[in-house]
Scaffold this active site. Structure first.
Site, PDB file in Angstrom:
ATOM      1  N   LYS A  35     -15.500  -8.243   2.495  1.00 11.65           N
ATOM      2  CA  LYS A  35     -14.669  -8.576   3.658  1.00 11.65           C
ATOM      3  C   LYS A  35     -15.425  -8.234   4.935  1.00 11.65           C
ATOM      4  CE  LYS A  35     -10.392  -7.470   1.134  1.00 11.65           C
ATOM      5  NZ  LYS A  35      -9.317  -6.484   0.967  1.00 11.65           N
ATOM      6  N   HIS A  48       0.838  -1.208   0.000  1.00 10.37           N
ATOM      7  CA  HIS A  48       0.000   0.000   0.000  1.00 10.37           C
ATOM      8  C   HIS A  48       0.868   1.252   0.000  1.00 10.37           C
ATOM      9  CE1 HIS A  48      -3.122  -2.617   2.274  1.00 10.37           C
ATOM     10  NE2 HIS A  48      -3.562  -2.474   1.029  1.00 10.37           N
ATOM     11  N   SER A  93      -2.966  -7.665   2.935  1.00  8.49           N
ATOM     12  CA  SER A  93      -3.258  -7.503   4.360  1.00  8.49           C
ATOM     13  C   SER A  93      -3.631  -8.851   4.972  1.00  8.49           C
ATOM     14  CB  SER A  93      -4.418  -6.517   4.549  1.00  8.49           C
ATOM     15  OG  SER A  93      -4.065  -5.248   4.065  1.00  8.49           O
ATOM     16  N   ARG A 135      -1.609  -5.944  -8.500  1.00  6.88           N
ATOM     17  CA  ARG A 135      -0.538  -6.870  -8.157  1.00  6.88           C
ATOM     18  C   ARG A 135      -0.307  -7.924  -9.233  1.00  6.88           C
ATOM     19  NH1 ARG A 135      -2.866  -8.128  -2.340  1.00  6.88           N
ATOM     20  NH2 ARG A 135      -4.628  -8.208  -3.749  1.00  6.88           N
TER      21      ARG A 135
HETATM   22  O1  PNS Z   1      -8.400  -2.857  -0.378  1.00  3.40           O
HETATM   23  P1  PNS Z   1      -9.666  -3.378  -0.976  1.00  3.40           P
HETATM   24  O2  PNS Z   1     -10.441  -4.179   0.047  1.00  3.40           O
HETATM   25  O3  PNS Z   1      -9.450  -4.144  -2.251  1.00  3.40           O
HETATM   26  O4  PNS Z   1     -10.523  -2.080  -1.356  1.00  3.40           O
HETATM   27  C1  PNS Z   1     -11.787  -2.213  -1.953  1.00  3.40           C
HETATM   28  C2  PNS Z   1     -12.573  -0.899  -1.817  1.00  3.40           C
HETATM   29  C3  PNS Z   1     -12.731  -0.534  -0.337  1.00  3.40           C
HETATM   30  C4  PNS Z   1     -11.825   0.210  -2.543  1.00  3.40           C
HETATM   31  C5  PNS Z   1     -13.955  -1.111  -2.487  1.00  3.40           C
HETATM   32  O5  PNS Z   1     -14.626  -2.181  -1.864  1.00  3.40           O
HETATM   33  C6  PNS Z   1     -14.819   0.150  -2.456  1.00  3.40           C
HETATM   34  O6  PNS Z   1     -14.679   1.003  -3.293  1.00  3.40           O
HETATM   35  N1  PNS Z   1     -15.713   0.248  -1.422  1.00  3.40           N
HETATM   36  C7  PNS Z   1     -16.551   1.396  -1.229  1.00  3.40           C
HETATM   37  C8  PNS Z   1     -18.002   1.086  -1.614  1.00  3.40           C
HETATM   38  C9  PNS Z   1     -18.167   1.168  -3.111  1.00  3.40           C
HETATM   39  O7  PNS Z   1     -18.027   2.213  -3.726  1.00  3.40           O
HETATM   40  N2  PNS Z   1     -18.485   0.022  -3.715  1.00  3.40           N
HETATM   41  C10 PNS Z   1     -18.612  -0.091  -5.146  1.00  3.40           C
HETATM   42  C11 PNS Z   1     -17.257  -0.154  -5.808  1.00  3.40           C
HETATM   43  S1  PNS Z   1     -17.402  -0.585  -7.450  1.00  3.40           S
END
Ligand code: PNS
Length: 166
Positions: A41, A17, A131, A93
């Site tokens: 998650k 990150h 993570s 990644r």
């Molecule tokens: O580190 P991660 O868990 O891959 O991050 C994913 C994250 C938090 C960026 C994604 O789940 C997100 O954007 N969540 C916010 C809610 C949202 O906008 N959902 C629709 C995304 S298409």
């Protein structure tokens, strides 16, 4: 002024990150690291405000002066609009990340046509890092020193109940 949002669950922040955040800070005038919920998650090791504290500390340790951290419980597309940002920065990644990231990028574009998603490819040494992997290694008493910023390592060990083994 180009403002970028670096979203993620960051539970906890890893060297991978930090690499993306640092590189984004070199590309954009201002970078906002947004700790957000990932519907896929559940639970989580650290509460969002705790994740912010760890990221803040790691940003200070790297001396990144144009990066701030925030939390938001809602749609990323809405947050980006609210903050006047024009770019969403994500780290890629491996090929396995691509399909999911592509789907999110297209969804975010549909919800906010003014925001562009930019992918930064991870460095080779962080390619495998996540993570979840950090939590797993720490949970079994393994050494996480090479995976996370030095300034957050003890917090992770303490939280996971392995504080005495550092
Ligand atoms: O580190 P991660 O868990 O891959 O991050 C994913 C994250 C938090 C960026 C994604 O789940 C997100 O954007 N969540 C916010 C809610 C949202 O906008 N959902 C629709 C995304 S298409």
């Amino acid at each position: 002024m180009k403002i970028a949002v670096c979203p993620g669950s960051f539970d906890p922040v890893t060297n991978g990150h930090m690499d993306i955040i640092r590189r984004a800070s070199e590309l954009f005038d201002e970078v906002i690291v947004a700790v957000m919920p990932n519907a896929a998650k559940s639970g989580g090791l650290f509460a969002p405000p705790e994740r912010v504290v760890l990221i803040d500390r790691a940003i200070a340790a790297e001396g990144l002066t144009n990066v701030t951290v925030d939390t938001y419980d809602g749609l990323l597309a809405d947050y980006v609009r609210q903050r006047g940002a024009c770019v969403i920065v994500k780290g890629l990644r491996a090929v396995s990340d691509f399909e999911y990231e592509f789907q999110m990028a297209l969804t975010n574009r549909k919800l906010n046509a003014d925001a562009e998603t930019v992918f930064l490819t991870t460095t080779a040494e962080n390619m495998y890092l996540s993570s979840s992997l950090v939590k797993q290694v720490a949970g079994y008493g393994g050494d996480i020193a090479g995976f996370v910023p030095a300034c957050v390592k003890q917090d992770i060990l303490d939280k996971i109940g392995k504080g005495g083994k550092s």
